[in-house]
Design a protein around this motif. Structure first.
Motif, PDB file in Angstrom:
ATOM      1  N   GLN A   1      48.005  39.681  43.182  1.00 33.08           N
ATOM      2  CA  GLN A   1      46.685  40.106  43.656  1.00 33.08           C
ATOM      3  C   GLN A   1      45.675  39.002  43.379  1.00 33.08           C
ATOM      4  N   ASP A   2      44.590  39.032  44.093  1.00 29.62           N
ATOM      5  CA  ASP A   2      43.487  38.105  43.854  1.00 29.62           C
ATOM      6  C   ASP A   2      42.226  38.711  44.432  1.00 29.62           C
ATOM      7  N   THR A   3      41.314  39.042  43.562  1.00 33.47           N
ATOM      8  CA  THR A   3      40.009  39.521  44.009  1.00 33.47           C
ATOM      9  C   THR A   3      38.948  38.615  43.389  1.00 33.47           C
ATOM     10  N   ASN A   4      38.936  37.375  43.870  1.00 34.48           N
ATOM     11  CA  ASN A   4      37.887  36.470  43.415  1.00 34.48           C
ATOM     12  C   ASN A   4      38.172  35.931  42.015  1.00 34.48           C
ATOM     13  N   ASP A   5      39.420  35.552  41.758  1.00 29.03           N
ATOM     14  CA  ASP A   5      39.801  35.038  40.437  1.00 29.03           C
ATOM     15  C   ASP A   5      39.586  33.528  40.401  1.00 29.03           C
ATOM     16  N   LEU A   6      38.421  33.103  39.921  1.00 32.53           N
ATOM     17  CA  LEU A   6      38.073  31.688  39.891  1.00 32.53           C
ATOM     18  C   LEU A   6      39.019  30.894  39.010  1.00 32.53           C
ATOM     19  N   PHE A   7      39.375  31.441  37.856  1.00 37.59           N
ATOM     20  CA  PHE A   7      40.178  30.653  36.926  1.00 37.59           C
ATOM     21  C   PHE A   7      41.612  30.476  37.417  1.00 37.59           C
ATOM     22  N   PHE A   8      42.139  31.444  38.169  1.00 40.05           N
ATOM     23  CA  PHE A   8      43.432  31.206  38.800  1.00 40.05           C
ATOM     24  C   PHE A   8      43.321  30.084  39.822  1.00 40.05           C
ATOM     25  N   LEU A   9      42.284  30.137  40.665  1.00 43.13           N
ATOM     26  CA  LEU A   9      42.118  29.108  41.692  1.00 43.13           C
ATOM     27  C   LEU A   9      41.981  27.729  41.056  1.00 43.13           C
ATOM     28  N   LEU A  10      41.205  27.648  39.988  1.00 38.67           N
ATOM     29  CA  LEU A  10      41.034  26.356  39.328  1.00 38.67           C
ATOM     30  C   LEU A  10      42.336  25.871  38.699  1.00 38.67           C
ATOM     31  N   SER A  11      43.136  26.791  38.167  1.00 40.25           N
ATOM     32  CA  SER A  11      44.419  26.371  37.601  1.00 40.25           C
ATOM     33  C   SER A  11      45.348  25.856  38.704  1.00 40.25           C
ATOM     34  N   LEU A  12      45.259  26.440  39.888  1.00 40.38           N
ATOM     35  CA  LEU A  12      46.052  25.986  41.033  1.00 40.38           C
ATOM     36  C   LEU A  12      45.618  24.574  41.432  1.00 40.38           C
ATOM     37  N   ILE A  13      44.314  24.372  41.487  1.00 38.42           N
ATOM     38  CA  ILE A  13      43.765  23.050  41.810  1.00 38.42           C
ATOM     39  C   ILE A  13      44.128  22.043  40.723  1.00 38.42           C
ATOM     40  N   TRP A  14      43.973  22.462  39.478  1.00 39.45           N
ATOM     41  CA  TRP A  14      44.275  21.620  38.316  1.00 39.45           C
ATOM     42  C   TRP A  14      45.712  21.115  38.397  1.00 39.45           C
TER      43      TRP A  14
ATOM     44  N   LEU B   1      51.300  47.097  38.222  1.00 35.11           N
ATOM     45  CA  LEU B   1      52.209  46.340  37.355  1.00 35.11           C
ATOM     46  C   LEU B   1      53.272  47.265  36.778  1.00 35.11           C
ATOM     47  N   ASN B   2      52.869  48.472  36.470  1.00 38.94           N
ATOM     48  CA  ASN B   2      53.766  49.446  35.843  1.00 38.94           C
ATOM     49  C   ASN B   2      54.871  49.905  36.796  1.00 38.94           C
ATOM     50  N   ASP B   3      54.515  50.116  38.071  1.00 41.01           N
ATOM     51  CA  ASP B   3      55.531  50.630  39.016  1.00 41.01           C
ATOM     52  C   ASP B   3      56.235  49.527  39.809  1.00 41.01           C
ATOM     53  N   GLY B   4      55.848  48.278  39.571  1.00 38.67           N
ATOM     54  CA  GLY B   4      56.546  47.166  40.195  1.00 38.67           C
ATOM     55  C   GLY B   4      56.064  46.776  41.569  1.00 38.67           C
ATOM     56  N   THR B   5      55.056  47.465  42.113  1.00 38.96           N
ATOM     57  CA  THR B   5      54.569  47.103  43.445  1.00 38.96           C
ATOM     58  C   THR B   5      53.751  45.811  43.419  1.00 38.96           C
ATOM     59  N   LEU B   6      53.247  45.451  42.253  1.00 44.53           N
ATOM     60  CA  LEU B   6      52.619  44.144  42.056  1.00 44.53           C
ATOM     61  C   LEU B   6      53.634  43.314  41.283  1.00 44.53           C
ATOM     62  N   ALA B   7      54.253  42.374  41.987  1.00 43.21           N
ATOM     63  CA  ALA B   7      55.483  41.766  41.474  1.00 43.21           C
ATOM     64  C   ALA B   7      55.284  40.622  40.510  1.00 43.21           C
ATOM     65  N   SER B   8      54.099  40.018  40.478  1.00 35.00           N
ATOM     66  CA  SER B   8      53.902  38.898  39.554  1.00 35.00           C
ATOM     67  C   SER B   8      52.426  38.631  39.337  1.00 35.00           C
ATOM     68  N   GLN B   9      52.144  37.843  38.309  1.00 32.94           N
ATOM     69  CA  GLN B   9      50.792  37.376  38.023  1.00 32.94           C
ATOM     70  C   GLN B   9      50.893  35.959  37.475  1.00 32.94           C
ATOM     71  N   ASN B  10      50.081  35.069  38.012  1.00 28.64           N
ATOM     72  CA  ASN B  10      49.936  33.736  37.431  1.00 28.64           C
ATOM     73  C   ASN B  10      48.703  33.752  36.550  1.00 28.64           C
ATOM     74  N   MET B  11      48.930  33.758  35.245  1.00 26.95           N
ATOM     75  CA  MET B  11      47.842  33.884  34.286  1.00 26.95           C
ATOM     76  C   MET B  11      48.140  33.062  33.048  1.00 26.95           C
ATOM     77  N   GLY B  12      47.230  33.139  32.088  1.00 30.01           N
ATOM     78  CA  GLY B  12      47.428  32.445  30.827  1.00 30.01           C
ATOM     79  C   GLY B  12      48.499  33.110  29.991  1.00 30.01           C
ATOM     80  N   GLY B  13      49.116  32.331  29.110  1.00 29.41           N
ATOM     81  CA  GLY B  13      50.186  32.846  28.263  1.00 29.41           C
ATOM     82  C   GLY B  13      49.769  33.988  27.376  1.00 29.41           C
TER      83      GLY B  13
END
Length: 441
Positions: free
Chosen positions: A197-210, A264-276
């Motif tokens: 999912q992505d609803t305006n996640d600036l820090f994910f976008l910046l990590s992608l750019i980074w 996340l609980n039912d598996g319909t959202l299959a992944s997240q790119n986030m901090g450790g």
């Protein structure tokens, strides 16, 4: 030069121009009221502002080892509230704490105009080898060290192995091309299924750019360059625009919401790119997915590469106006590097210290929530491969709030494009920075 002369806008306090003059003395000899410490009968009393609850765990051991120093840890509120309170205290000339917690992007805002002490003369430079390169890069500006890293967020991918298997995918995507193909297969499972999912996640976008090699911010003292047209940035933005255009990303579910937890609980959202750091909180948010999730490195832009990025993290600095710098540094070293580090790690703090990340105690532990995976191995590698050279403009606290205002129409109604959002953000940031007395282009 006029710097930091306006009132706080969107949660960012701007100090008076007089703060810039203090910059010339930032690297001078420490002015500790009690030297390294007082006596048991007349102790130096330190005030530490922190929203990290693990810091307090280091206090009992520290006070026992240093009977001439007493430590009070105070939660000054959210990060924005704390920054505003610190600026207010500095301007008032009273109530300045001895140690303050900062998100990495906030360090330049306080360091460049001389509101933070250079910790080099206190011994900080001797600790560099115990921190992963990118974390150390976050706290060094020019030739000074203005904070010590206290927690870290290497960007990794949390993925639901069961959902991926349901879509016919046996392994985590190794490249972003594979990620794109996986996204299509997961989307085909049904209306509610998305790879992320992505609803305006600036820090994910910046990590992608980074990770793609983009470096849209360049800072040299009070001179700032902002440009989202470099090749790395363009590659990352074009890729994510494609994911959004093809409805491969859920733009209805916001992170940290109840809907996010359910997906996340039912598996319909299959992944997240986030901090450790999500390793410690995901089990609470998706308890029914125990055994399904795994942790992997971010997908790579080129097959065979191993390049990472960051998504979050914090550090502690000593205000230039603090009265007890030497005693403050003694405690800072204790809980970010010394014997006070382990109690924090045991409580769940994710730290960028190589002494922790490279240890068998960290890497060899199997995590039952993640299917008995040795998640520490992945997190340690992700921390070590995070690319260096990334910079934040010293007014990023204002900029990130403004980004949310600009990007919201794009995510909610599809107006414009991600590239147009960044162009508008660039223009407003340049205008704002110049208004504050920086030289921005």
């Amino acid at each position: 030069m006029r710097l930091f002369t306006k009132a706080w806008t969107a949660g960012v306090a701007l100090a008076t121009a007089g703060a810039l003059a203090a910059c010339s003395g930032a690297g001078g000899a420490p002015s500790s009221a009690g030297g390294g410490g007082g006596t048991a009968d007349d102790p130096v009393k330190l005030t530490v502002w922190s929203w990290d609850g693990t810091v307090e765990l280091a206090v009992p051991g520290f006070e026992k080892a240093n009977p001439g120093i007493e430590v009070e840890v105070v939660n000054a509120g959210s990060s924005s509230d704390e920054y505003q309170a610190l600026d207010n205290a500095i301007q008032a000339g009273s109530g300045v704490p001895d140690l303050v917690m900062f998100e990495y992007f906030a360090v330049p805002y306080f360091a460049i105009p001389g509101k933070l002490a250079d910790l080099g003369p206190l011994g900080a430079t001797e600790l560099e080898a115990d921190y992963v390169p990118s974390a150390w890069n976050n706290v060094t500006i020019d030739d000074g060290v203005y904070a010590l890293p206290s927690d870290y967020g290497p960007a990794v991918m949390f993925w639901n192995e069961a959902t991926f298997a349901k879509a016919g995918i046996k392994e985590a995507p190794a490249t972003w091309d594979e990620y794109y193909e996986a996204a299509k297969k997961i989307r085909a499972l049904g209306d509610d299924y998305y790879i992320t999912q992505d609803t305006n996640d600036l820090f994910f976008l910046l990590s992608l750019i980074w990770q793609a090699g983009g470096r849209p911010f360049e800072v040299d003292g009070t001179t700032v360059h902002i440009d989202f047209s470099d090749d790395g940035t363009q590659k990352a933005v074009a890729f994510w625009q494609r994911m959004l255009d093809e409805d491969l990303v859920n733009t209805k579910i916001s992170a940290w919401s109840d809907d996010w937890n359910r997906a996340l609980n039912d598996g319909t959202l299959a992944s997240q790119n986030m901090g450790g750091w999500l390793t410690s909180t995901l089990p609470e948010r998706a308890p029914d997915a125990k055994g399904d999730f795994r942790v992997s490195l971010m997908p790579q832009w080129e097959e065979g590469e191993k390049v990472g990025a960051e998504n979050g993290g914090s550090a502690f600095g000593i205000p230039e106006a603090a009265a007890n710098k030497e005693a403050a540094f003694t405690f800072l070293e204790y809980f970010t590097h010394g014997e006070g580090l382990q109690p924090r790690v045991d409580a769940g703090a994710f730290v960028p210290n190589t002494s922790v990340l490279d240890s068998p105690e960290f890497q060899d532990v199997r995590n039952p929530y993640f299917g008995d995976q040795k998640t520490g191995e992945v997190l340690a590698e992700a921390s070590n491969i995070a690319a260096v050279g990334w910079q934040y403009p010293p007014f990023f606290e204002w900029a990130r709030s403004t980004y949310a205002d600009i990007a919201t129409p794009f995510y909610t109604s599809g107006e414009g494009s991600l590239a147009e959002v960044l162009q508008t953000w660039q223009e407003r940031s340049i205008e704002y920075g110049n208004e504050q007395g920086f030289t921005v282009d």
